[in-house]
Design an enzyme around this catalytic site. Structure first.
Site, PDB file in Angstrom:
ATOM      1  N   ASN A  93      96.327 157.795 121.749  1.00 31.19           N
ATOM      2  CA  ASN A  93      96.109 158.958 120.738  1.00 31.19           C
ATOM      3  C   ASN A  93      96.701 158.674 119.313  1.00 31.19           C
ATOM      4  O   ASN A  93      97.804 158.227 119.075  1.00 31.19           O
ATOM      5  CB  ASN A  93      96.167 160.112 121.568  1.00 31.19           C
ATOM      6  CG  ASN A  93      95.513 160.345 122.640  1.00 31.19           C
ATOM      7  OD1 ASN A  93      94.451 159.660 123.065  1.00 31.19           O
ATOM      8  ND2 ASN A  93      95.756 161.392 123.308  1.00 31.19           N
ATOM      9  N   HIS A 110      98.426 152.716 119.446  1.00 36.37           N
ATOM     10  CA  HIS A 110      97.231 152.634 118.759  1.00 36.37           C
ATOM     11  C   HIS A 110      97.276 153.245 117.140  1.00 36.37           C
ATOM     12  O   HIS A 110      96.396 153.451 116.422  1.00 36.37           O
ATOM     13  CB  HIS A 110      95.996 153.088 118.995  1.00 36.37           C
ATOM     14  CG  HIS A 110      95.632 152.313 120.240  1.00 36.37           C
ATOM     15  ND1 HIS A 110      94.907 152.779 121.160  1.00 36.37           N
ATOM     16  CD2 HIS A 110      95.905 151.105 120.774  1.00 36.37           C
ATOM     17  CE1 HIS A 110      94.424 152.023 122.272  1.00 36.37           C
ATOM     18  NE2 HIS A 110      95.505 150.879 121.911  1.00 36.37           N
ATOM     19  N   CYS A 137      99.478 154.672  96.618  1.00 39.73           N
ATOM     20  CA  CYS A 137     100.449 154.585  97.432  1.00 39.73           C
ATOM     21  C   CYS A 137     101.633 155.484  97.157  1.00 39.73           C
ATOM     22  O   CYS A 137     102.125 155.267  96.076  1.00 39.73           O
ATOM     23  CB  CYS A 137     100.570 152.913  97.915  1.00 39.73           C
ATOM     24  SG  CYS A 137     102.106 152.772  98.699  1.00 39.73           S
TER      25      CYS A 137
HETATM   26  C1  BV8 Z   1      93.967 143.609 121.045  1.00 41.80           C
HETATM   27  C2  BV8 Z   1      92.391 153.597 117.347  1.00 41.80           C
HETATM   28  C3  BV8 Z   1      95.070 141.408 120.938  1.00 41.80           C
HETATM   29  C4  BV8 Z   1      91.646 153.863 116.573  1.00 41.80           C
HETATM   30  C5  BV8 Z   1      91.783 152.289 119.367  1.00 41.80           C
HETATM   31  C6  BV8 Z   1      86.997 141.190 120.796  1.00 41.80           C
HETATM   32  C7  BV8 Z   1      87.692 140.885 119.561  1.00 41.80           C
HETATM   33  C8  BV8 Z   1      89.089 141.301 119.675  1.00 41.80           C
HETATM   34  C9  BV8 Z   1      89.500 142.296 120.920  1.00 41.80           C
HETATM   35  C10 BV8 Z   1      88.752 142.344 122.069  1.00 41.80           C
HETATM   36  C11 BV8 Z   1      87.366 141.969 122.048  1.00 41.80           C
HETATM   37  N1  BV8 Z   1      86.767 142.370 123.167  1.00 41.80           N
HETATM   38  C12 BV8 Z   1      87.637 142.973 123.801  1.00 41.80           C
HETATM   39  C13 BV8 Z   1      88.839 143.046 123.174  1.00 41.80           C
HETATM   40  C14 BV8 Z   1      90.028 143.637 123.438  1.00 41.80           C
HETATM   41  C15 BV8 Z   1      89.852 145.138 122.822  1.00 41.80           C
HETATM   42  C16 BV8 Z   1      89.421 145.877 123.927  1.00 41.80           C
HETATM   43  O1  BV8 Z   1      90.004 146.324 124.889  1.00 41.80           O
HETATM   44  N2  BV8 Z   1      87.952 146.094 123.789  1.00 41.80           N
HETATM   45  C17 BV8 Z   1      87.473 146.873 124.735  1.00 41.80           C
HETATM   46  C18 BV8 Z   1      86.245 147.893 124.040  1.00 41.80           C
HETATM   47  C19 BV8 Z   1      86.530 146.055 125.841  1.00 41.80           C
HETATM   48  N3  BV8 Z   1      91.031 145.767 122.472  1.00 41.80           N
HETATM   49  C20 BV8 Z   1      91.711 145.374 121.220  1.00 41.80           C
HETATM   50  O2  BV8 Z   1      91.155 144.912 120.288  1.00 41.80           O
HETATM   51  C21 BV8 Z   1      92.993 145.577 120.921  1.00 41.80           C
HETATM   52  N4  BV8 Z   1      93.664 144.636 120.264  1.00 41.80           N
HETATM   53  O3  BV8 Z   1      93.306 143.085 121.994  1.00 41.80           O
HETATM   54  O4  BV8 Z   1      94.487 142.374 120.140  1.00 41.80           O
HETATM   55  C22 BV8 Z   1      96.259 141.682 121.912  1.00 41.80           C
HETATM   56  C23 BV8 Z   1      95.955 141.756 123.409  1.00 41.80           C
HETATM   57  C24 BV8 Z   1      97.205 141.985 124.036  1.00 41.80           C
HETATM   58  C25 BV8 Z   1      98.424 142.071 123.426  1.00 41.80           C
HETATM   59  C26 BV8 Z   1      98.294 141.993 122.085  1.00 41.80           C
HETATM   60  C27 BV8 Z   1      97.481 141.786 121.252  1.00 41.80           C
HETATM   61  C28 BV8 Z   1      93.340 146.882 120.045  1.00 41.80           C
HETATM   62  C29 BV8 Z   1      92.620 148.221 120.819  1.00 41.80           C
HETATM   63  C30 BV8 Z   1      92.991 149.288 119.939  1.00 41.80           C
HETATM   64  C31 BV8 Z   1      91.819 149.876 119.330  1.00 41.80           C
HETATM   65  N5  BV8 Z   1      91.863 151.059 118.600  1.00 41.80           N
HETATM   66  N6  BV8 Z   1      92.187 153.515 118.595  1.00 41.80           N
HETATM   67  C32 BV8 Z   1      90.950 155.258 116.499  1.00 41.80           C
HETATM   68  O5  BV8 Z   1      91.525 156.001 117.334  1.00 41.80           O
HETATM   69  O6  BV8 Z   1      89.924 155.417 115.777  1.00 41.80           O
HETATM   70  S1  BV8 Z   1      91.104 152.435 120.891  1.00 41.80           S
HETATM   71  C33 BV8 Z   1      90.363 153.814 121.131  1.00 41.80           C
HETATM   72  O7  BV8 Z   1      89.993 153.759 122.758  1.00 41.80           O
HETATM   73  C34 BV8 Z   1      91.296 155.064 121.400  1.00 41.80           C
HETATM   74  O8  BV8 Z   1      92.652 154.486 120.893  1.00 41.80           O
HETATM   75  C35 BV8 Z   1      91.559 155.638 122.672  1.00 41.80           C
HETATM   76  O9  BV8 Z   1      92.766 155.902 122.922  1.00 41.80           O
HETATM   77  C36 BV8 Z   1      91.295 154.199 123.448  1.00 41.80           C
HETATM   78  C37 BV8 Z   1      91.123 154.340 124.957  1.00 41.80           C
HETATM   79  O10 BV8 Z   1      90.197 155.257 125.049  1.00 41.80           O
HETATM   80  P1  BV8 Z   1      90.490 156.785 125.967  1.00 41.80           P
HETATM   81  O11 BV8 Z   1      91.834 157.108 125.264  1.00 41.80           O
HETATM   82  O12 BV8 Z   1      90.803 156.162 127.242  1.00 41.80           O
HETATM   83  O13 BV8 Z   1      89.331 157.387 125.835  1.00 41.80           O
HETATM   84  P2  BV8 Z   1      88.025 157.604 126.437  1.00 41.80           P
HETATM   85  O14 BV8 Z   1      87.144 158.473 125.644  1.00 41.80           O
HETATM   86  O15 BV8 Z   1      87.483 156.281 126.537  1.00 41.80           O
HETATM   87  O16 BV8 Z   1      88.270 158.166 127.772  1.00 41.80           O
HETATM   88  C38 BV8 Z   1      88.822 159.694 128.073  1.00 41.80           C
HETATM   89  C39 BV8 Z   1      89.065 159.748 129.372  1.00 41.80           C
HETATM   90  O17 BV8 Z   1      89.501 161.308 129.423  1.00 41.80           O
HETATM   91  C40 BV8 Z   1      87.667 159.897 130.354  1.00 41.80           C
HETATM   92  O18 BV8 Z   1      88.339 158.972 131.623  1.00 41.80           O
HETATM   93  C41 BV8 Z   1      87.613 161.215 130.756  1.00 41.80           C
HETATM   94  O19 BV8 Z   1      87.078 161.456 131.921  1.00 41.80           O
HETATM   95  C42 BV8 Z   1      88.955 161.863 130.422  1.00 41.80           C
HETATM   96  N7  BV8 Z   1      88.855 163.316 130.085  1.00 41.80           N
HETATM   97  C43 BV8 Z   1      87.991 163.963 129.336  1.00 41.80           C
HETATM   98  N8  BV8 Z   1      88.334 165.259 129.418  1.00 41.80           N
HETATM   99  C44 BV8 Z   1      89.426 165.397 130.115  1.00 41.80           C
HETATM  100  C45 BV8 Z   1      89.849 164.243 130.650  1.00 41.80           C
HETATM  101  N9  BV8 Z   1      90.888 163.972 131.540  1.00 41.80           N
HETATM  102  C46 BV8 Z   1      91.695 165.084 131.677  1.00 41.80           C
HETATM  103  N10 BV8 Z   1      91.316 166.433 131.127  1.00 41.80           N
HETATM  104  C47 BV8 Z   1      90.233 166.535 130.470  1.00 41.80           C
HETATM  105  N11 BV8 Z   1      90.006 167.810 130.008  1.00 41.80           N
END
Ligand code: BV8
Length: 238
Positions: A93, A110, A137
């Site tokens: 987050n 992140h 800045c």
């Molecule tokens: C990386 C910041 C290399 C910004 C975020 C093509 C090109 C490049 C990379 C990729 C690619 N294809 C895939 C990738 C990898 C990519 C990736 O994983 N893509 C996914 C979509 C497939 N990852 C990246 O690009 C990462 N970088 O790979 O660099 C590398 C690799 C390894 C090691 C080093 C380097 C960078 C990813 C970061 C992107 N930035 N956020 C912003 O916030 O705007 S990601 C974004 O998704 C948020 O940060 C968020 O935290 C994250 C995950 O989402 P969740 O937090 O899980 O939220 P979500 O809504 O999905 O789920 C919520 C959950 O809560 C649900 O399950 C729900 O049931 C539950 N819930 C709801 N209410 C409640 C609850 N639980 C409890 N109580 C409740 N009341």
């Protein structure tokens, strides 16, 4: 129980009951905007104004008085204070609700919505107002060179070495409020299991995409499941 190490991963679900949107719920952020338009370096290069507007709106929401840490954030801060060993909190987050709840040993993998990064000097500064292409800045005075200090898709997450070291050495890994969609964070539970000795727990509203990887799961709202879980391990361990 003395000294055993705990690593906790949180996602947007832990902040939902504080009034912040998740990403992949039906009413989540990605149901309203596309990742490619607001959360990649390419989007920022193509239309910085649109990306600034996306984060300005989220920053404004986060700073509203009714948005505050909930019982789940507070329970994790209590665990860090009362547990005899190290508790490392890794959050996906970009809000500051864990800090406001009192968590200190915290990594924002992140990045952080309330910080700005300068593309000229590389400096990171606190930032609580709207960011525009005319913003200056605070460190080097350059104009129009700021971006929000968050990790976009395709960018390197922060403090990965420290995180992987903690995952390899922990005795308990707890994943809270994350759908298990985004890597590398979604792969942390596999990293922990590869080490062999740690117990793994998922606390989420519903089973995440990776729930089968966890030895123990409790599904329900974070404000119910997290305080109950913290209470239990402080009393009886795991
Ligand atoms: C990386 C910041 C290399 C910004 C975020 C093509 C090109 C490049 C990379 C990729 C690619 N294809 C895939 C990738 C990898 C990519 C990736 O994983 N893509 C996914 C979509 C497939 N990852 C990246 O690009 C990462 N970088 O790979 O660099 C590398 C690799 C390894 C090691 C080093 C380097 C960078 C990813 C970061 C992107 N930035 N956020 C912003 O916030 O705007 S990601 C974004 O998704 C948020 O940060 C968020 O935290 C994250 C995950 O989402 P969740 O937090 O899980 O939220 P979500 O809504 O999905 O789920 C919520 C959950 O809560 C649900 O399950 C729900 O049931 C539950 N819930 C709801 N209410 C409640 C609850 N639980 C409890 N109580 C409740 N009341």
């Amino acid at each position: 129980m003395q000294g055993r190490r705990i690593v906790i991963l949180t996602g947007a679900g832990i902040s939902k009951e504080s009034g912040l949107d998740t990403f992949r719920d039906p009413d989540g952020l990605w149901a309203r905007v596309r990742i490619e338009d607001v959360a990649t370096p390419e989007a920022f290069a193509r239309d910085p104004g649109r990306v600034h507007a996306f984060y300005n709106h989220r920053r404004q929401t986060l700073l509203e008085p009714q948005v505050a840490p909930n019982a789940a954030h507070k329970a994790l801060a209590r665990l860090e204070a009362d547990w005899p060993g190290e508790v490392l909190l890794v959050t996906q987050n970009i809000d500051d609700l864990h800090e406001r709840a009192g968590s200190k040993n915290l990594i924002h993998i992140h990045g952080e919505l309330l910080k700005a990064r300068c593309l000229v000097c590389g400096g990171v500064s606190p930032w609580g107002e709207a960011m525009t292409r005319d913003s200056l800045c605070p460190l080097c005075g350059a104009e129009g060179t700021l971006r929000v200090h968050v990790v976009w898709f395709g960018e390197m997450p922060l403090e990965m070495d420290r995180i992987y070291e903690a995952l390899g050495a922990c005795d308990l890994f707890v994943s809270i409020g994350t759908s298990g969609n985004v890597y590398p964070a979604a792969g942390f539970v596999a990293e922990v299991r590869a080490g062999g000795q740690a117990h793994t727990v998922e606390l989420n509203l519903e089973p995440s995409d990776g729930f089968t990887a966890f030895a123990e799961c409790h599904h329900g709202p974070a404000t119910v499941e997290v305080p109950a879980f913290v209470e239990r391990i402080l009393a009886d361990g795991w």
